[in-house]
Design an enzyme around this catalytic site. Sequence first.
Site, PDB file in Angstrom:
ATOM      1  N   ARG B 332       0.788  -1.233   0.000  1.00  0.00           N
ATOM      2  CA  ARG B 332       0.000   0.000   0.000  1.00  0.00           C
ATOM      3  C   ARG B 332       0.818   1.280   0.000  1.00  0.00           C
ATOM      4  NH1 ARG B 332      -4.703  -1.868   4.158  1.00  0.00           N
ATOM      5  NH2 ARG B 332      -5.621  -3.240   2.615  1.00  0.00           N
ATOM      6  N   HIS B 403      -6.318   5.818   5.954  1.00  0.00           N
ATOM      7  CA  HIS B 403      -7.132   4.617   6.035  1.00  0.00           C
ATOM      8  C   HIS B 403      -6.947   3.863   7.346  1.00  0.00           C
ATOM      9  CE1 HIS B 403      -8.991   0.913   4.853  1.00  0.00           C
ATOM     10  NE2 HIS B 403      -7.866   0.237   4.906  1.00  0.00           N
TER      11      HIS B 403
HETATM   12  C1  FAD Z   1     -13.134   1.004   4.593  1.00  0.00           C
HETATM   13  C2  FAD Z   1     -12.219   0.059   5.313  1.00  0.00           C
HETATM   14  C3  FAD Z   1     -11.948  -1.200   4.799  1.00  0.00           C
HETATM   15  C4  FAD Z   1     -11.100  -2.084   5.480  1.00  0.00           C
HETATM   16  N1  FAD Z   1     -10.857  -3.312   4.937  1.00  0.00           N
HETATM   17  C5  FAD Z   1     -10.053  -4.185   5.614  1.00  0.00           C
HETATM   18  C6  FAD Z   1      -9.821  -5.493   5.099  1.00  0.00           C
HETATM   19  O1  FAD Z   1     -10.316  -5.864   4.039  1.00  0.00           O
HETATM   20  N2  FAD Z   1      -9.046  -6.329   5.812  1.00  0.00           N
HETATM   21  C7  FAD Z   1      -8.490  -5.964   7.004  1.00  0.00           C
HETATM   22  O2  FAD Z   1      -7.817  -6.783   7.619  1.00  0.00           O
HETATM   23  N3  FAD Z   1      -8.711  -4.732   7.514  1.00  0.00           N
HETATM   24  C8  FAD Z   1      -9.482  -3.835   6.855  1.00  0.00           C
HETATM   25  N4  FAD Z   1      -9.693  -2.584   7.378  1.00  0.00           N
HETATM   26  C9  FAD Z   1      -9.176  -2.242   8.699  1.00  0.00           C
HETATM   27  C10 FAD Z   1     -10.038  -2.873   9.778  1.00  0.00           C
HETATM   28  O3  FAD Z   1     -11.387  -2.847   9.404  1.00  0.00           O
HETATM   29  C11 FAD Z   1      -9.932  -2.153  11.119  1.00  0.00           C
HETATM   30  O4  FAD Z   1      -8.610  -1.901  11.416  1.00  0.00           O
HETATM   31  C12 FAD Z   1     -10.498  -3.015  12.227  1.00  0.00           C
HETATM   32  O5  FAD Z   1     -11.778  -3.471  11.899  1.00  0.00           O
HETATM   33  C13 FAD Z   1     -10.542  -2.268  13.544  1.00  0.00           C
HETATM   34  O6  FAD Z   1     -11.230  -3.048  14.496  1.00  0.00           O
HETATM   35  P1  FAD Z   1     -11.276  -2.613  16.007  1.00  0.00           P
HETATM   36  O7  FAD Z   1     -12.072  -3.648  16.703  1.00  0.00           O
HETATM   37  O8  FAD Z   1      -9.904  -2.363  16.497  1.00  0.00           O
HETATM   38  O9  FAD Z   1     -12.012  -1.203  16.033  1.00  0.00           O
HETATM   39  P2  FAD Z   1     -13.448  -0.706  15.492  1.00  0.00           P
HETATM   40  O10 FAD Z   1     -14.139  -1.718  14.679  1.00  0.00           O
HETATM   41  O11 FAD Z   1     -13.206   0.630  14.907  1.00  0.00           O
HETATM   42  O12 FAD Z   1     -14.307  -0.554  16.791  1.00  0.00           O
HETATM   43  C14 FAD Z   1     -14.140   0.484  17.689  1.00  0.00           C
HETATM   44  C15 FAD Z   1     -15.189   0.353  18.754  1.00  0.00           C
HETATM   45  O13 FAD Z   1     -14.882   1.237  19.817  1.00  0.00           O
HETATM   46  C16 FAD Z   1     -15.998   2.007  20.162  1.00  0.00           C
HETATM   47  N5  FAD Z   1     -15.474   3.266  20.693  1.00  0.00           N
HETATM   48  C17 FAD Z   1     -14.465   4.029  20.211  1.00  0.00           C
HETATM   49  N6  FAD Z   1     -14.236   5.079  21.011  1.00  0.00           N
HETATM   50  C18 FAD Z   1     -15.114   4.979  22.032  1.00  0.00           C
HETATM   51  C19 FAD Z   1     -15.382   5.764  23.180  1.00  0.00           C
HETATM   52  N7  FAD Z   1     -14.693   6.864  23.454  1.00  0.00           N
HETATM   53  N8  FAD Z   1     -16.385   5.356  24.009  1.00  0.00           N
HETATM   54  C20 FAD Z   1     -17.100   4.235  23.750  1.00  0.00           C
HETATM   55  N9  FAD Z   1     -16.876   3.462  22.685  1.00  0.00           N
HETATM   56  C21 FAD Z   1     -15.904   3.826  21.832  1.00  0.00           C
HETATM   57  C22 FAD Z   1     -16.837   2.086  18.914  1.00  0.00           C
HETATM   58  O14 FAD Z   1     -18.182   2.318  19.241  1.00  0.00           O
HETATM   59  C23 FAD Z   1     -16.609   0.691  18.332  1.00  0.00           C
HETATM   60  O15 FAD Z   1     -17.484  -0.219  18.948  1.00  0.00           O
HETATM   61  C24 FAD Z   1     -10.531  -1.694   6.695  1.00  0.00           C
HETATM   62  C25 FAD Z   1     -10.792  -0.419   7.206  1.00  0.00           C
HETATM   63  C26 FAD Z   1     -11.588   0.468   6.498  1.00  0.00           C
HETATM   64  C27 FAD Z   1     -11.740   1.855   7.014  1.00  0.00           C
END
Ligand code: FAD
Lengths: 257, 640
Positions: B332, B403
């Site tokens: 990327r 991203h």
């Molecule tokens: C468009 C897009 C496509 C992607 N495609 C891929 C892919 O194909 N393959 C891959 O491996 N990765 C991909 N990624 C990256 C991946 O999706 C993310 O890095 C990953 O899903 C993050 O997961 P997470 O559980 O860490 O956080 P998130 O799914 O962002 O969850 C965060 C959580 O925290 C909560 N939260 C945050 N701050 C607070 C607060 N202050 N108080 C209460 N709650 C809070 C939110 O409500 C949510 O529930 C993609 C990302 C994007 C943007």
Amino acid sequence: MSRELNLTLKVWRQDGPDAPGRFDTIAAPGINDEMSFLEMLDLVNERLIAEGQEAIVFDHDCREGICGTCSLMIDGQAHGPQKGTATCQLHMRKFDDGAEVTIEPWRATAFPVIKDLMVDRSAFDRIVEAGGFITAETGGAPDANMTPIPKPVADSAMDAAACIGCGACVAACPNSAAQLFTSAKVGHLNLLPQGQAERYQRVEAMVDTMEELFGSCTNHGECEEACPKEISIDFIALMNKDYLAAKFKNRKLLSRK
Amino acid sequence: MTINLDAKIPDGPIDEKWTNYKFEHKLVNPANRRKYEVIVVGTGLAGGAAAATLGEQGYRVKAFTFHDSPRRAHSIAAQGGINAAKNYKGDGDSIWRLFYDTVKGGDFRSREANVYRLAEESVNIIDQMTAQGVPFAREYGGLLDNRSFGGAQVSRTFYARGQTGQQLLLGAYQQLARQIGLGNVELHNRTELVDIVVVDGRAAGIVVRDLVTGEVTSHSAHAVVLATGGYSNVFFLSTNAMACNVTAAWRAHRRGAAFANPCYTQIHPTCIPQSDDFQSKLTLMSESLRNDGRIWVPKDPDDNRSPDQIPEDQRDYYLERRYPSFGNLAPRDIASRAALVEVSKGHGVGPLKNGVYLDFGEAIGRLGQKVIEERYGNLFEMYERITDESPYKVPMRIYPAPHYTMGGLWVDYELMTTVPGLYCAGEANFSDHGANRLGASALMQGLADGYFVLPATISNYLAPLLGTKPVPTDHPEFQAAEAAARDRFAGYLSIGGTRSPDSFHMELGKIMLEHCGMERTKQSLEKALSEIPGLHAEFRKDLRVTGDGESTNQTLEKAGRVDDFFELAQVMCLDALTREESCGGHFRAEHQTDEGEAERDDENFAHVAAWEWTGDPAQPARHVESLEFDNVHLAVRSYK
Ligand SMILES: Cc1cc2nc3c(=O)[nH]c(=O)nc-3n(C[C@H](O)[C@H](O)[C@H](O)COP(=O)(O)OP(=O)(O)OC[C@H]3O[C@@H](n4cnc5c(N)ncnc54)[C@H](O)[C@@H]3O)c2cc1C
Ligand code: FES
């Protein structure tokens, strides 16, 4: 090339769950038709703030039609005029210059208004909590290729699983029924080999919870029309079949206890 | 406060470390687990999986999300897929190769032991998710299908149409829903963390604001887990969902959690270019498109013909030209920077000349439209809905956009931050991707952290606390934090200035994208550092938040988030300024080879930079954790 639209919005405003609501008429001149519907609302909100007024409250997040957070009745249609499209993916090029656009929240007893256009959809979560899962606790899962799944089966399960849980089906239904949402989850899990062990408990628990919270289905089919993921009402038939079978099977199991 | 950056990496050969750890760490016996309370903030892949698993194990869990339902977390938007070293294709994949690819892909700036564990757990994730009913794509024989993704030469990416994140999140959400139904997890939706409370040097709980009523309350527990996602939205323009923000991690940072490598941000090469200034959310077109699409720009910058009128010999397939062995599948950071180079030289396409072509003409000719439709149908549809152009007929226009953030809260091998009892999982931590994340590896990391790592490591901290009660929420530290939070939100409302939170966010984002984006220089970073504090001061003086604090007020929510972005932005720039090398997503123009490739400085920078809050956002303290490479040979990352 892009056009500029001058619109008049009639927006439902409601200060809180118990407050009476009203329609506010808001002028929205100079809208670039390349904008999405929600970008148009962002712009309108910026202008409201500049005038010292409170911004319109609406639910949204991913803005790419997948999280199911956005939820507007636009001119009486759930998610607006474009078929198979969530509000956040609707673009202003679908509207005519000079149009009056009416924007309301989802209207359903099970989805009380929180404020303005934002509603509480946690009744959907209750249905899933009742049985919308496969009991497979972390650890000890067999190798993923142990159980081959015929491609057409996996594909149908995926067709059902594509549901984004937005609630348009309920909002579009004259009875505010949640059959399409519930059947999409039942269909997804009941089609898969992994879902068989709990197939009948699942459907019974989910349907019973659904009936406590939502209205009854009288086969209008509006839900399929409104669904941004175009989930087929065939899943409702599948759910009903499993539910009938469940009533029979689960009773039999009970008598053996 | 002194910061202790001991990563606590277990002894032994790399492939035995995790097994040894799991044998040697302290356990809590099943009957005692209900005596512990654990708070999990965030219900995306990492938080949802962690809360569900901890609930299954018998801990009493409280889960928090600002969304209306756990199913809405930003993880839902991931399209392309998830990596796992299953070697189902028999093309030479292995745990070792996934480990190697990830360390190399991260430009040798990640911790070997963490990455190896990630590769080990990757195979369990696929088994677990399949058992839960995730409808992964299958071949006609019924076995799981795989595809290849940028930065790898094997097919190890599992997918569910173009909705892999959605299906994985729904899997984790369903497990979580089951635990909520059983009463093992208590869910607090539409509730935002606004502060962390530390008592006697340990995490004691959190302060939250109810987004429906505005009420500020506290919750205490034996341990707190943050799984709150990444901070790409600091750039205003990004592919992240609108509500993604840094507040949880930042508030933890202000309470003593070190923030690691904040300058490591990833700009995704394939997004739909912005159509007007006002737009903040950019739509990503999955990277998997690069498997069949060819990227090019017209050789002549003034060539305004429609793309089908431009003959082959007047097109520059610049990735294929510059990186013959990886071509359009170059990682990327490389693909993004190459697009920046072309657009800056004036070769950009589209009405604003802000894109490059991603062309499927050749693939459609070779494979037929039906195959392409099967592979990418929903992505093509999405593109057409947004741009009104059909990629079956006209090449897509794409451009890079922020991203993903590799930086995040510093965590040790157990995923504990520098505050004892405070853990961080998923995109919010800095742990596994070094300076650049490979495609399809974030979902893998979030789920590995949530399902397999954290539920194993947390008992090591909890076991000795048996018999203790969480600090009561009427403790003075809680009371003080609550009062500060109430004042902060009342403060935004009372400024009565002229500018909305979004207008400040847009201006901050512009500064960051221009000066701390795909390409950074000493000069640009110093410029950003001189401009941000002034803009932040203006924010405090001239902000306008209409409405009140007693019911849902999205303008007020946004104000709090933007306030924290201002402080984060400064440490991002400082981190980028002090890292005098180029690596992965961090490209310092001063440090490049004659061919324009990133030039690392392993002698001086083979380390993690972890920043400590000092009370002044312009003067944080920099600490380092040095990185040892015993298993992977440090090499120039070449994709030629
Ligand atoms: C468009 C897009 C496509 C992607 N495609 C891929 C892919 O194909 N393959 C891959 O491996 N990765 C991909 N990624 C990256 C991946 O999706 C993310 O890095 C990953 O899903 C993050 O997961 P997470 O559980 O860490 O956080 P998130 O799914 O962002 O969850 C965060 C959580 O925290 C909560 N939260 C945050 N701050 C607070 C607060 N202050 N108080 C209460 N709650 C809070 C939110 O409500 C949510 O529930 C993609 C990302 C994007 C943007
Ligand atoms: S905002 Fe996510 S589906 Fe519309």
